[in-house]
Design a protein around this motif. Structure first.
Motif, short mmCIF file in Angstrom:
data_model
loop_
_atom_site.label_atom_id
_atom_site.label_comp_id
_atom_site.label_asym_id
_atom_site.label_seq_id
_atom_site.Cartn_x
_atom_site.Cartn_y
_atom_site.Cartn_z
N ASP A 52 -40.84 -122.39 28.40
CA ASP A 52 -41.06 -120.80 28.38
C ASP A 52 -41.78 -120.44 29.34
O ASP A 52 -41.61 -119.64 30.80
CB ASP A 52 -41.25 -120.31 27.15
CG ASP A 52 -40.11 -120.41 26.19
OD1 ASP A 52 -39.18 -120.60 26.43
OD2 ASP A 52 -40.37 -119.99 25.03
N ARG A 86 -42.08 -126.98 23.64
CA ARG A 86 -42.88 -125.64 23.56
C ARG A 86 -44.16 -125.58 23.32
O ARG A 86 -44.60 -126.49 22.55
CB ARG A 86 -42.11 -124.48 22.91
CG ARG A 86 -40.44 -124.35 23.27
CD ARG A 86 -40.31 -123.61 24.61
NE ARG A 86 -38.98 -123.45 24.95
CZ ARG A 86 -38.01 -124.10 25.52
NH1 ARG A 86 -38.42 -125.25 25.99
NH2 ARG A 86 -36.72 -123.80 25.88
N CYS A 90 -46.29 -120.09 22.92
CA CYS A 90 -44.87 -119.65 22.69
C CYS A 90 -44.26 -119.67 21.28
O CYS A 90 -43.15 -119.05 21.25
CB CYS A 90 -44.09 -120.41 23.86
SG CYS A 90 -44.68 -120.18 25.61
N ARG A 94 -42.49 -116.90 19.46
CA ARG A 94 -40.99 -117.10 18.78
C ARG A 94 -41.03 -116.73 17.30
O ARG A 94 -40.27 -115.91 16.89
CB ARG A 94 -40.60 -118.27 19.27
CG ARG A 94 -40.10 -118.79 20.57
CD ARG A 94 -39.48 -120.04 20.63
NE ARG A 94 -39.02 -120.15 21.96
CZ ARG A 94 -37.97 -120.76 22.37
NH1 ARG A 94 -36.87 -120.88 21.21
NH2 ARG A 94 -37.62 -120.80 23.55
#
Length: 135
Positions: A52, A86, A90, A94
């Motif tokens: 990301d 990730r 991040c 999420r």
């Protein structure tokens, strides 16, 4: 006083690639016999990045691709959801985003349910119109 050195301090490439590039980096090493020879350095790995935000994933070593096949799976990832893929920030984003979306869905359902019950209540509580008679 100067100490006399044997031979020159120049080294020669041992391979056919003759340019000073990143992939042809050498380090001068003195052998036990006193000669300077070129020792080839391998390139450094950049390590895995977050899909990301493109930040480096903390806790996973920066190796070349072939070297990842030689280490254990536990060293290639981190023990959490989206472990080696990730970064922690991040993943947190999420989780928070998913939570807020679910909360928003629940709020919409509550508003919809209230809208259904309101018209039924307003029909029951309609004030009666005053009848005026002319005398």
């Amino acid at each position: 006083t100067m100490v006399a050195q044997r031979g020159s301090n120049r080294i020669h490439y041992r391979r056919r690639h003759s340019y000073n590039t990143v992939s042809n980096a050498v380090r001068p090493i003195r052998t036990p016999g006193g000669k300077l020879v070129a020792q080839y350095r391998s390139k450094r790995g950049s390590g895995p990045k977050c899909g990301d935000c493109k930040a480096a994933i903390i806790g996973v070593p920066h190796l070349r691709a072939v070297q990842y096949s030689r280490i254990a799976h536990a060293q290639k990832s981190v023990t959490r959801a989206y472990g080696g893929s990730r970064c922690a920030h991040c993943v947190r984003d999420r989780i928070v985003r998913a939570f807020l979306i679910e909360e928003q869905k629940i709020v919409k359902q509550v508003i919809k349910a209230q809208a259904k019950t309101k018209p039924a209540q307003s029909d029951e509580k309609k004030p009666e119109e005053k009848k005026t008679t002319k005398a």
